[in-house]
Design a protein around this motif. Structure first.
Motif, PDB file in Angstrom:
ATOM      1  N   GLY A   1      -1.605 -28.359  49.310  1.00  0.00           N
ATOM      2  CA  GLY A   1      -0.894 -28.888  49.334  1.00  0.00           C
ATOM      3  C   GLY A   1      -0.988 -29.889  48.064  1.00  0.00           C
ATOM      4  N   GLU A   2       0.186 -30.752  47.711  1.00  0.00           N
ATOM      5  CA  GLU A   2       0.193 -31.707  46.028  1.00  0.00           C
ATOM      6  C   GLU A   2      -0.252 -32.830  47.251  1.00  0.00           C
ATOM      7  OE1 GLU A   2      -1.273 -33.341  43.550  1.00  0.00           O
ATOM      8  OE2 GLU A   2       0.692 -31.344  42.916  1.00  0.00           O
ATOM      9  N   SER A   3      -0.396 -34.091  46.337  1.00  0.00           N
ATOM     10  CA  SER A   3      -1.132 -35.155  46.883  1.00  0.00           C
ATOM     11  C   SER A   3      -0.478 -36.545  45.268  1.00  0.00           C
ATOM     12  CB  SER A   3      -2.309 -35.015  47.593  1.00  0.00           C
ATOM     13  OG  SER A   3      -2.253 -34.670  48.718  1.00  0.00           O
ATOM     14  N   GLY A   4       0.132 -37.311  45.783  1.00  0.00           N
ATOM     15  CA  GLY A   4       0.387 -37.786  44.783  1.00  0.00           C
ATOM     16  C   GLY A   4       0.807 -37.513  43.494  1.00  0.00           C
ATOM     17  N   LEU A   5       1.574 -37.096  43.604  1.00  0.00           N
ATOM     18  CA  LEU A   5       1.920 -36.750  41.820  1.00  0.00           C
ATOM     19  C   LEU A   5       3.088 -37.231  41.489  1.00  0.00           C
ATOM     20  CD1 LEU A   5       1.566 -33.039  40.923  1.00  0.00           C
ATOM     21  CD2 LEU A   5       4.662 -33.525  40.921  1.00  0.00           C
ATOM     22  N   VAL A   6       2.164 -37.140  40.286  1.00  0.00           N
ATOM     23  CA  VAL A   6       2.663 -38.380  39.112  1.00  0.00           C
ATOM     24  C   VAL A   6       3.882 -37.516  38.107  1.00  0.00           C
ATOM     25  CG1 VAL A   6       0.152 -39.043  38.120  1.00  0.00           C
ATOM     26  CG2 VAL A   6       2.522 -40.526  37.813  1.00  0.00           C
ATOM     27  N   GLY A   7       4.021 -37.675  38.118  1.00  0.00           N
ATOM     28  CA  GLY A   7       5.243 -36.762  36.839  1.00  0.00           C
ATOM     29  C   GLY A   7       5.466 -37.411  35.262  1.00  0.00           C
ATOM     30  N   VAL A   8       5.887 -36.977  34.433  1.00  0.00           N
ATOM     31  CA  VAL A   8       6.044 -37.366  32.820  1.00  0.00           C
ATOM     32  C   VAL A   8       6.842 -36.909  32.462  1.00  0.00           C
ATOM     33  CG1 VAL A   8       4.657 -38.475  30.558  1.00  0.00           C
ATOM     34  CG2 VAL A   8       4.019 -38.598  32.932  1.00  0.00           C
ATOM     35  N   VAL A   9       8.080 -36.921  32.104  1.00  0.00           N
ATOM     36  CA  VAL A   9       9.009 -36.019  31.130  1.00  0.00           C
ATOM     37  C   VAL A   9      10.080 -36.401  30.143  1.00  0.00           C
ATOM     38  CG1 VAL A   9      11.596 -34.741  32.358  1.00  0.00           C
ATOM     39  CG2 VAL A   9      10.047 -35.533  33.863  1.00  0.00           C
ATOM     40  N   PRO A  10       9.594 -35.432  29.136  1.00  0.00           N
ATOM     41  CA  PRO A  10      10.471 -36.113  27.805  1.00  0.00           C
ATOM     42  C   PRO A  10      11.858 -35.727  27.889  1.00  0.00           C
ATOM     43  CG  PRO A  10       8.833 -34.299  27.443  1.00  0.00           C
ATOM     44  CD  PRO A  10       8.892 -34.074  28.758  1.00  0.00           C
ATOM     45  N   GLY A  11      12.438 -36.044  27.042  1.00  0.00           N
ATOM     46  CA  GLY A  11      13.962 -36.037  27.110  1.00  0.00           C
ATOM     47  C   GLY A  11      14.431 -36.735  25.924  1.00  0.00           C
ATOM     48  N   VAL A  12      15.565 -36.259  25.470  1.00  0.00           N
ATOM     49  CA  VAL A  12      16.512 -37.005  24.458  1.00  0.00           C
ATOM     50  C   VAL A  12      18.269 -37.649  25.004  1.00  0.00           C
ATOM     51  CG1 VAL A  12      15.514 -36.688  22.429  1.00  0.00           C
ATOM     52  CG2 VAL A  12      17.513 -34.884  23.095  1.00  0.00           C
ATOM     53  N   LEU A  13      18.543 -38.785  24.559  1.00  0.00           N
ATOM     54  CA  LEU A  13      19.443 -38.970  24.945  1.00  0.00           C
ATOM     55  C   LEU A  13      21.172 -38.943  23.804  1.00  0.00           C
ATOM     56  CD1 LEU A  13      21.338 -40.318  27.830  1.00  0.00           C
ATOM     57  CD2 LEU A  13      20.927 -42.414  26.250  1.00  0.00           C
ATOM     58  N   PRO A  14      21.643 -38.106  23.747  1.00  0.00           N
ATOM     59  CA  PRO A  14      22.632 -37.947  23.081  1.00  0.00           C
ATOM     60  C   PRO A  14      23.877 -39.414  22.900  1.00  0.00           C
ATOM     61  CG  PRO A  14      23.479 -36.418  24.810  1.00  0.00           C
ATOM     62  CD  PRO A  14      22.211 -36.834  25.228  1.00  0.00           C
ATOM     63  N   GLN A  15      24.354 -39.582  22.185  1.00  0.00           N
ATOM     64  CA  GLN A  15      25.672 -40.542  22.513  1.00  0.00           C
ATOM     65  C   GLN A  15      26.634 -40.159  23.839  1.00  0.00           C
ATOM     66  OE1 GLN A  15      25.770 -43.579  21.211  1.00  0.00           O
ATOM     67  NE2 GLN A  15      24.198 -42.912  19.548  1.00  0.00           N
ATOM     68  N   GLY A  16      26.904 -40.925  24.609  1.00  0.00           N
ATOM     69  CA  GLY A  16      27.617 -41.350  25.656  1.00  0.00           C
ATOM     70  C   GLY A  16      26.888 -40.336  26.823  1.00  0.00           C
ATOM     71  N   GLY A  17      25.289 -39.836  26.880  1.00  0.00           N
ATOM     72  CA  GLY A  17      25.035 -39.493  27.292  1.00  0.00           C
ATOM     73  C   GLY A  17      24.581 -39.556  28.292  1.00  0.00           C
ATOM     74  N   GLU A  18      23.360 -39.242  29.884  1.00  0.00           N
ATOM     75  CA  GLU A  18      22.701 -39.847  30.782  1.00  0.00           C
ATOM     76  C   GLU A  18      21.480 -39.282  31.117  1.00  0.00           C
ATOM     77  OE1 GLU A  18      24.802 -39.117  34.410  1.00  0.00           O
ATOM     78  OE2 GLU A  18      26.533 -40.411  33.696  1.00  0.00           O
ATOM     79  N   VAL A  19      20.961 -40.056  30.811  1.00  0.00           N
ATOM     80  CA  VAL A  19      18.887 -39.349  31.357  1.00  0.00           C
ATOM     81  C   VAL A  19      19.215 -38.415  32.467  1.00  0.00           C
ATOM     82  CG1 VAL A  19      17.307 -40.102  31.968  1.00  0.00           C
ATOM     83  CG2 VAL A  19      17.971 -41.835  30.654  1.00  0.00           C
ATOM     84  N   LYS A  20      18.273 -37.095  32.318  1.00  0.00           N
ATOM     85  CA  LYS A  20      18.310 -36.630  32.838  1.00  0.00           C
ATOM     86  C   LYS A  20      16.938 -36.426  33.716  1.00  0.00           C
ATOM     87  CE  LYS A  20      21.017 -33.501  30.421  1.00  0.00           C
ATOM     88  NZ  LYS A  20      21.596 -31.585  30.045  1.00  0.00           N
TER      89      LYS A  20
END
Length: 831
Positions: A107-126
């Protein structure tokens, strides 16, 4: 395929056509410095692909230095027991993670994630796992814009709104270094989401989801926090569970700009603007890239990780990738440091007379073996999950986790002792610290003990280290720990089955030790009391022999050595069924339990050859050398050899121990060809923390440690014409010379430092400080290493011409009586 030569299988071609596209396996300038001929042959995708957990090696193309604490990798799927974060057959990336999952079935232990993205006008962070996935961009040839190497990874992603994100990555042992170059198609706002607490899958059932807690805080240029996720908590020994529950994987993500008010905490899908910290499940925080006059935005991010605290994660950044202006603090500099760390190891080996594919398999295997176990010490301290305490270390002290000992005791540990002996004292002392804090040596440590697999093979690791002259750890404490393994049963030994991954039980150690195994007149683990009973019996017997070797080396009294040796030699053959010629599990009353019962990742075929510490007696039980060789033929020719699992790894070398060295020479090459290649499916079984690769490395060198605590290697057939290894602590190289080995599998003669070696045995002390090992190869079976009586029984004949050396003339219908006979000396077992 890759932009390198790779053997193509039908399955792989199908995967290529349906699921995936080629990936570059060479780092581009300036990330390919220093130059390294060996690293140019490392393909980190070997053993990654496959559509089932056991269909590949379970390896990932991660970036980290040797034995790195936290490895960084693109995440193409959820990681849990039976699934690693990255699988090459998938074309979407869900983020980039600092993983501590040591093997596909852990199993995994203490995972940290880094996620890139872009936010369009009126959108939401995914932030949801599926919704945030970005497609890998393909180039004009339909190939992935992706590069994998030991010190540098990059991929071009479609941002989902007409633009792209170039993600580049490297990592030191405790710090990930990532760079994001956003090229949005409009005024979309680039962001980075840091995931602290994710939904966590328990066991290998993807619907068995839990929600571990995390913590996140925003301050200055940093988003820091922790994850309490430890997927193997459900198989923690119950006496350790309260302490182990205190585990946290801390992180500190340091950006190259002030976060100010543009950073937001998000929990369970709800954003909390203006809030600076939060705790609980489904938690993370995101920040937007600073406003730029250009549409292109670049973010440089360093993520420190720690088992100790957020402050220690921050200190790890300052120690390993500190704030530095210009090129000194660049990703290029980090990648160079990591590549240099690898080059300083693998460039100690050079190979001549091998194909590119063989070099790829060999050098990738070396990298695989130098990833495990992983460091858990941090600037002179380490966290122990056994007592939930931070411990100081003496100057130069080390601590490790990720010990897959049931697998690695066979050959990976011998390779570690030979190639990186400077690491061994710290690894042994780490195991002894585990003993002091938990009461037991580790079996399969993943932060803490997990009770996975059977046997107490840390006994073997310690005995082999002492036998081979390794110092730098407390030998008296080592003996205390090994003696406890050999003589102290687990709690409720008559009651607990200890099934594979059984939950809510205590330390398994040698289950069955008191119920039947140590009972006079018996001597086996009872199948009607414990799971995997037959494998346990054979493993315990070997561990008894390892304990005997340790006792002998430490000068323990005769009553101790005799007790251990007698039990080691007696116990295996309590399972030998004379009526069938196979090992078979037994019940407590002595009745046979059935030939298919009681095995661990194997069957009666593999385990009937698993008495590596007393092969002469095993040969005798099977009717002598000739009969034994024929039983080996039946095993291989009948398709019973499963190299994908470790109990079969030593079996081809048993031919040489029964006077049929030429058959070992044939079989090891067949196995290598069938089970290893330079494709994503290039390992037939799970890598298991380096054991699969260690088999290949030793076999390519021409010998293998059948009985690791004997200090001996059994000779096989070297694959390459020349191998040069620069060993630590000596100016003399280990040179293995085998002219013609590419096309000549048989051995005509063997010399070691100019001395003839008449039998297929090399001792560790003969090569540990450098040596000249010269194989005279042949394209036909030769007399060397073969028992004349066995040859006669197999219908072989040597013709002797006047004044000429005897040479083997091939298979004939009749045979003349041989005059020479070679057998291993049973007196080498000290009674």
């Amino acid at each position: 395929m890759f932009r390198r030569r790779c053997r193509q299988s039908a399955l792989l071609l199908l995967l290529l056509a349906q699921k995936a596209s080629p990936t570059e396996i060479h780092a581009p300038p300036p990330f390919n410095v220093p130059q390294s001929p060996a690293l140019d042959h490392v393909n980190l995708l070997i053993g990654n692909g496959g559509d089932t957990p056991n269909g590949s090696g379970g390896m990932i193309p991660s970036t980290s230095p040797p034995f790195g604490m936290t490895r960084w990798v693109a995440q193409t799927q959820a990681s849990y027991v039976s699934a690693t974060p990255y699988n090459w057959t998938l074309n979407k990336v869900h983020g980039f993670v600092g993983t501590r999952q040591p093997a596909i079935w852990m199993g995994e232990s203490g995972l940290v994630g880094v996620v890139p993205g872009v936010l369009p006008q009126g959108g939401e962070v995914k932030v949801g796992f599926d919704e945030r996935a970005l497609n890998i961009v393909l180039d004009d040839q339909g190939e992935k814009n992706e590069v994998v190497s030991v010190g540098y990874y990059s991929v071009v992603l479609d941002d989902g709104h007409g633009g792209t994100v170039l993600v580049e990555q490297s990592a030191t042992s405790r710090v990930g270094h990532l760079r994001f170059t956003f090229s949005p198609s409009s005024d979309n706002r680039p962001y980075i989401f840091i995931e602290a607490a994710r939904p966590s899958i328990l066991t290998s059932t993807s619907t068995n989801v839990s929600y571990p807690s995390g913590f996140v805080s925003i301050d200055g240029r940093e988003i820091c926090g922790y994850s309490s996720e430890r997927q193997d908590w459900i198989i923690t020994p119950i006496s350790q569970s309260d302490e182990a529950a205190g585990f946290k994987g801390y992180f500190c993500a340091r950006f190259d700009f002030q976060l100010q008010e543009q950073s937001v905490i998000i929990q369970n899908g709800t954003t909390h603007h203006g809030q600076k910290n939060a705790e609980g499940p489904l938690l993370g925080a995101y920040t937007f890239a600073p406003t730029s006059s250009s549409r292109h935005s670049m973010i440089d991010l360093r993520v420190g990780t720690s088992f100790i605290s957020v402050d220690q994660a921050r200190a790890n950044i300052d120690d390993e990738i500190p704030d530095s202006p210009g090129a000194e603090g660049s990703l290029e500099t980090t990648a160079k440091r990591v590549r240099s760390a690898w080059a300083s190891q693998v460039d100690r080996i050079t190979i001549d007379g091998a194909s590119d594919e063989e070099k790829d398999v060999f050098f990738t295997g070396v990298v695989h073996t130098l990833q495990y176990p992983s460091e858990q010490h941090e600037q002179g301290r380490y966290y122990s999950g056994y007592d939930n305490t931070i411990h100081p270390l003496e100057d130069g002290g080390e601590s490790y986790t990720g010990y897959s000992i049931w697998d690695t005791f066979r050959a990976q540990w011998a390779w570690t002792i030979l190639f990186v002996p400077d690491r061994v004292p710290g690894m042994v002392q780490s195991m002894l610290a585990d003993y002091q804090q938990s009461g037991w040596l580790p079996m399969w440590k993943n932060i803490v003990e997990t009770n996975i697999m059977v046997g107490t093979h840390a006994d073997s690791l310690i005995a082999e280290a002492v036998l081979k002259g390794i110092t730098g750890f407390d030998r008296n404490l080592a003996w205390e720990a090994v003696w406890k393994d050999a003589t102290t049963p687990p709690q409720r030994d008559w009651e607990v089955v200890y099934a594979d991954r059984e939950e809510h039980v205590d330390y398994e150690v040698r289950a069955g030790l008191s119920s039947v195994y140590n009972v006079p007149g018996k001597g086996w683990v009872a199948d009607d009391i414990h799971s995997e009973s037959a494998s346990r019996t054979l493993d315990y017997a070997y561990d008894d022999y390892a304990a005997y070797v340790l006792a002998r080396e430490l000068g323990k009294p005769a009553n101790v050595t005799n007790f251990l040796l007698e039990r080691a030699l007696r116990a295996p053959f309590t399972l030998f069924n004379d009526a069938t010629g196979f090992m078979e599990a037994r019940n407590a009353d002595g009745s046979w339990a059935g030939e298919d019962n009681g095995w661990t990742e194997g069957d009666k075929w593999a385990y009937s050859f698993d008495v590596v510490h007393d092969v002469p007696e095993l040969i005798k039980r099977r009717g002598g050398n000739l009969s034994f060789v024929r039983s080996l033929d039946e095993h291989f020719d009948g398709g019973h050899n499963e190299h994908s699992n470790e109990p079969s790894h030593h079996i081809p070398y048993l031919y040489a121990m029964a006077g049929a060295a030429y058959k070992t020479q044939e079989r090891v090459r067949e196995i290598a060809k069938e089970n290893y290649n330079n494709s994503p499916t290039g390992l037939s079984g799970n890598e298991d923390c380096g054991q699969m690769s260690a088999w290949y490395i030793f076999s390519a060198m021409g010998f293998y440690p059948v009985n690791p605590v004997s200090g001996e290697y059994i000779v096989g057939s070297p694959f390459f014409e020349d191998i040069f290894i620069t060993l630590q602590g000596t100016s003399k190289k280990l040179h293995i010379s085998a002219p013609g080995a590419l096309t000549k599998p048989y051995i005509k003669s063997l010399t070691l430092n100019g001395e003839k070696v008449p039998v297929p045995i090399i001792r560790h002390e003969q090569i540990a400080h450098g040596a000249e090992v010269v194989f005279e190869m042949s394209d036909r079976v030769e007399r060397w290493g073969n028992d004349g009586a066995v040859l006669e029984g197999l219908g072989l004949r040597f013709n002797k011409q006047a004044g000429a050396q005897e040479t083997f003339e091939g298979w004939v219908d009749s045979a003349s009586k041989a005059t020479e006979k070679i057998s291993l000396d049973r007196n080498r077992i000290e009674l």
